[in-house]
Design an enzyme around this catalytic site. Structure first.
Site, short mmCIF file in Angstrom:
data_model
loop_
_atom_site.label_atom_id
_atom_site.label_comp_id
_atom_site.label_asym_id
_atom_site.label_seq_id
_atom_site.Cartn_x
_atom_site.Cartn_y
_atom_site.Cartn_z
N ASP A 188 0.83 -1.22 0.00
CA ASP A 188 0.00 0.00 0.00
C ASP A 188 0.86 1.27 0.00
OD1 ASP A 188 -2.36 1.39 -0.03
OD2 ASP A 188 -2.73 1.22 2.12
N GLY A 213 -0.22 5.47 -4.33
CA GLY A 213 -0.88 6.74 -4.65
C GLY A 213 -0.21 7.90 -3.92
N HIS A 239 2.20 3.42 -9.29
CA HIS A 239 1.98 1.97 -9.36
C HIS A 239 3.16 1.28 -10.07
CE1 HIS A 239 -1.89 2.12 -7.53
NE2 HIS A 239 -2.45 2.83 -8.48
N TRP A 252 -11.87 -2.03 -7.99
CA TRP A 252 -12.61 -1.67 -9.20
C TRP A 252 -13.29 -0.32 -9.04
CZ3 TRP A 252 -11.43 -4.52 -13.24
CH2 TRP A 252 -11.12 -5.88 -13.08
N ARG A 307 -11.96 2.37 -8.36
CA ARG A 307 -11.08 3.48 -8.80
C ARG A 307 -11.42 3.88 -10.24
NH1 ARG A 307 -5.41 2.46 -5.61
NH2 ARG A 307 -6.41 1.95 -3.63
N LEU A 335 9.73 -21.69 -3.94
CA LEU A 335 8.87 -20.70 -3.27
C LEU A 335 7.45 -20.71 -3.82
CD1 LEU A 335 8.62 -18.05 -1.47
CD2 LEU A 335 9.23 -16.80 -3.55
N ARG A 362 -4.93 -1.86 8.67
CA ARG A 362 -6.14 -2.65 8.47
C ARG A 362 -5.86 -3.72 7.42
NH1 ARG A 362 -7.47 2.52 6.80
NH2 ARG A 362 -7.18 2.86 4.56
#
Ligand code: IPE
Ligand code: IPE
Ligand code: MG
Length: 243
Positions: free
Chosen positions: A23, A26, A40, A72, A74, A134, A197
């Site tokens: 996160d 932006g 991004h 979605w 956005r 992995l 969160r």
């Protein structure tokens, strides 16, 4: 120049399965006065090193939250930029990942994705499906609640077909029907950017996860930051309800 990270011997204990909620792209773009799509893009540039480091430390599984069922909401431009990055990421990384025996699993509903993305993801899963290194899970169009609803529906279908007695439904049979199948639970969940969160990520698999919330924005998350989170994990006292 890749950052030299710590080695296995530096850690008293390592998780078997790490989750990362990537996160802050932006805010990173805003801070650098760049278009959101560049935030991004920048957020995919550290991925190679993070995956490599996970592999070097012999952590068995890494789950990355790339696109949620809620993303979605956005703008169409931002969604399109994210969809393009999915294609670019696999085009540039799949050869090395496969060479390193990484097995890729997509968490989420691929059916609702555009055809090209769907084909790319299916192909990555097919190509690496027999690899034994992995376990790299990439969550795309993923929601934790949707995953649980899907598992409930699959169980209901087995009951309806007469192959499952409702009394036999237990945590194992439910867990098996999640996208993560028989992979171990998440031991360490990292969310960058300071938000604290889950945003609907791996609700079931996080039942006993340790949480670490580095304040750095995702594009600034380096191997050194990763090592800090892993060291914090090693210091935690995990009790699982026991004494
Ligand atoms: C995370 O970065 C990437 C995705 C959700 C796809 P954000 O785009 O959420 O970044 P912030 O939270 O706006 O800074
Ligand atoms: C969660 O981040 C999803 C991903 C990182 C892919 P968001 O930025 O979408 O979550 P909220 O909206 O802040 O909860
Ligand atoms: Mg965000």
């Amino acid at each position: 120049m890749p950052t030299q990270g710590k080695t296995i011997a530096d850690f008293p204990r390592l998780p078997r399965h790490v989750g990362i909620i990537m996160d802050g792209n932006g805010r990173w773009a805003k801070k650098h006065r760049l278009a959101i799509a560049l935030g991004h893009r920048s957020g995919t540039e550290n991925l190679r090193e993070i995956i490599r480091h996970t592999d070097d430390l012999k952590i068995g599984g890494l789950s990355l939250y790339a696109f949620s069922t809620e993303n979605w909401r956005r703008s169409p431009e931002e969604v399109a930029a994210l969809m393009q990055l999915i294609l670019d990421f696999f085009a540039s990384e799949i050869d090395e990942l496969d060479e390193k025996h990484v097995r890729i699993t997509i968490l989420g509903d691929k059916a609702a994705l555009p055809q090209r993305q769907r084909d790319t993801l299916l192909e990555a899963e097919r190509r690496t499906g027999a690899n034994t290194g992995l376990r790299l899970n990439i969550a795309i169009n993923y929601g934790g609640r949707a995953e649980l609803v899907r598992a409930a529906r699959l169980l209901a279908e087995e009951v309806k077909a007469g192959t499952l007695d409702p009394a036999d439904i237990d945590e194992e049979s439910m867990g098996r029907l999640l996208y993560t199948g028989d992979q171990p639970d998440v031991d360490l969940m990292i969310r960058t950017s300071g938000e604290m969160r889950l945003s609907n990520f791996m609700l079931w698999q996080c039942a006993y996860a340790e949480f670490v919330f580095p304040t750095v924005l995702w594009p600034d998350f380096s191997v050194a930051e990763y090592d800090k989170a892993l060291m914090e994990y090693a210091r935690r006292d995990r009790r699982f309800g026991g004494r």
